[in-house]
Design a protein around this motif. Sequence first.
Motif, mmCIF file in Angstrom:
data_model
loop_
_atom_site.group_PDB
_atom_site.id
_atom_site.type_symbol
_atom_site.label_atom_id
_atom_site.label_comp_id
_atom_site.label_asym_id
_atom_site.label_seq_id
_atom_site.Cartn_x
_atom_site.Cartn_y
_atom_site.Cartn_z
ATOM 1 N N ASN A 34 -41.979 8.230 -16.378
ATOM 2 C CA ASN A 34 -41.545 8.823 -17.797
ATOM 3 C C ASN A 34 -40.912 8.187 -18.439
ATOM 4 O O ASN A 34 -40.397 8.098 -19.638
ATOM 5 N N HIS A 35 -39.755 8.054 -17.876
ATOM 6 C CA HIS A 35 -38.241 7.284 -18.704
ATOM 7 C C HIS A 35 -38.671 5.541 -17.934
ATOM 8 O O HIS A 35 -37.057 5.317 -18.960
ATOM 9 N N ALA A 37 -38.853 2.113 -19.726
ATOM 10 C CA ALA A 37 -38.641 1.435 -21.163
ATOM 11 C C ALA A 37 -39.803 0.676 -21.008
ATOM 12 O O ALA A 37 -40.426 -0.425 -20.286
ATOM 13 N N SER A 49 -43.923 3.313 -21.187
ATOM 14 C CA SER A 49 -43.628 5.111 -20.505
ATOM 15 C C SER A 49 -45.135 4.720 -19.774
ATOM 16 O O SER A 49 -45.214 5.409 -20.287
ATOM 17 N N ARG A 50 -44.670 5.777 -18.482
ATOM 18 C CA ARG A 50 -46.285 6.765 -17.539
ATOM 19 C C ARG A 50 -47.217 5.616 -17.637
ATOM 20 O O ARG A 50 -48.307 5.799 -16.823
#
Length: 92
Positions: A34-35, A37, A49-50
């Motif tokens: 998720n986090h 960059a 992200s993801r």
Amino acid sequence: MKESRVVVSAYAKESGIRMDLATNAGALQLYTANHIAPHEGKDKVVYQSRAAFCLEPHSVPDAIHMEQFETPYVNPGEIKERVISYHFSIQA
């Protein structure tokens, strides 16, 4: 030793790649990036992200306080074996 079994499968429709994860661990952690960059990877592909995930078998969190789960500790002289296997295939 506790037998392993397939606990999760993932499939990418675009490539046909399938991954099966078998383990005898009591829990499975899912990381979803998720986090992260934007990052340039192989062949200059930029991963967002993801764009990836990680599956990590391990002991049940706080199992030391819950009698119904296997303890995560190994005592002196004790042998514990953890089985984790990833099987990749192409699914048409």
